[in-house]
Enzyme design. Sequence first.
Site, PDB file in Angstrom:
ATOM      1  N   ASP A  97      -7.706 -41.862  31.800  1.00  0.00           N
ATOM      2  CA  ASP A  97      -8.472 -42.303  32.960  1.00  0.00           C
ATOM      3  C   ASP A  97      -7.800 -41.749  34.215  1.00  0.00           C
ATOM      4  O   ASP A  97      -6.743 -41.129  34.143  1.00  0.00           O
ATOM      5  CB  ASP A  97      -8.612 -43.833  33.010  1.00  0.00           C
TER       6      ASP A  97
ATOM      7  N   TYR B 255     -21.184 -51.630  28.763  1.00  0.00           N
ATOM      8  CA  TYR B 255     -20.440 -51.056  29.882  1.00  0.00           C
ATOM      9  C   TYR B 255     -21.258 -49.988  30.593  1.00  0.00           C
ATOM     10  O   TYR B 255     -22.056 -49.276  29.959  1.00  0.00           O
ATOM     11  CB  TYR B 255     -19.147 -50.386  29.388  1.00  0.00           C
TER      12      TYR B 255
END
Length: 283
Positions: free
Chosen positions: A80, A66
């Site tokens: 997030d 990632y």
Amino acid sequence: MDGVINVVKPKDWTSFDVIAKLRRIYHQKKIGHGGTLDPMAEGVLPVFLGRAARLIEYAPIHTKTYEASFRMGLATDTEDMTGQVVEEGPLPEDLSVFERAAEKFRGPIMQVPSSYSALKIKGERAYKLAREGKKVDLPARPVTIYKLEITDIAPPFLSMTVTCSAGTYIRALGRDLGKEAGCLLTMSGLNRTEMGPFTLQDAWTLEDIEKDPEGAVIKDLHPILSQLPALELSEKEGADFLQGKRLRCREEDREAAAVFQGSRFLGIASVSRGIIHPKKVFS
């Protein structure tokens, strides 16, 4: 149609949205994907069509890479930037604290998943319980961080590249790294660039798939069976295998093996005490 598509999941789409779109393109229901991405994330999503969907559990897609970015000095309930801000804090003057913190997260670690993960607690998704205001208590579990590189720090943002085992939550990794560094971190972007043999460079956008559905499908199943030992059968043995018959052999015991007759893939079998047991037959 049977095969695998290396799809680029767009940002703000769920993984199910991608599957629904592909069902309309290919006019078939039997489709599955090899690893969920959150709606805010983008990147590689291997999708298995037709009979290939039965092979997802054997696909070598457990190692993932990632590229992630984080907002410094903020914490949200979802870990997030889609969530509500629950805490704010200062940014460190010495930015080298992040590299020193990263050293502690390389290799095998224990990680507590995000409360807003898709893990189930007594049959309910954790994120559903969290959204209802209920307490979510997830136990720490082992994951492996094969590579963790801080690629850029431009306050208030930090970027990193992570290669990890299945089950790793990147936003939880950022959360814990921030705690170690003494600076709150909340994930602001996530792009999966690799998943086993599938890379972003070779992935197809949904627009390109729609233009050339046939060309997007990988029909050779050898790459997704690369981690399994192979069994080669004769024409007669292959015919018996496709009828579900057990076959004698001199192979060592194996929980799973890919069975071939020449270049033709016949299915998955186990081997026990000199007997081949068909598990999944592709007639």
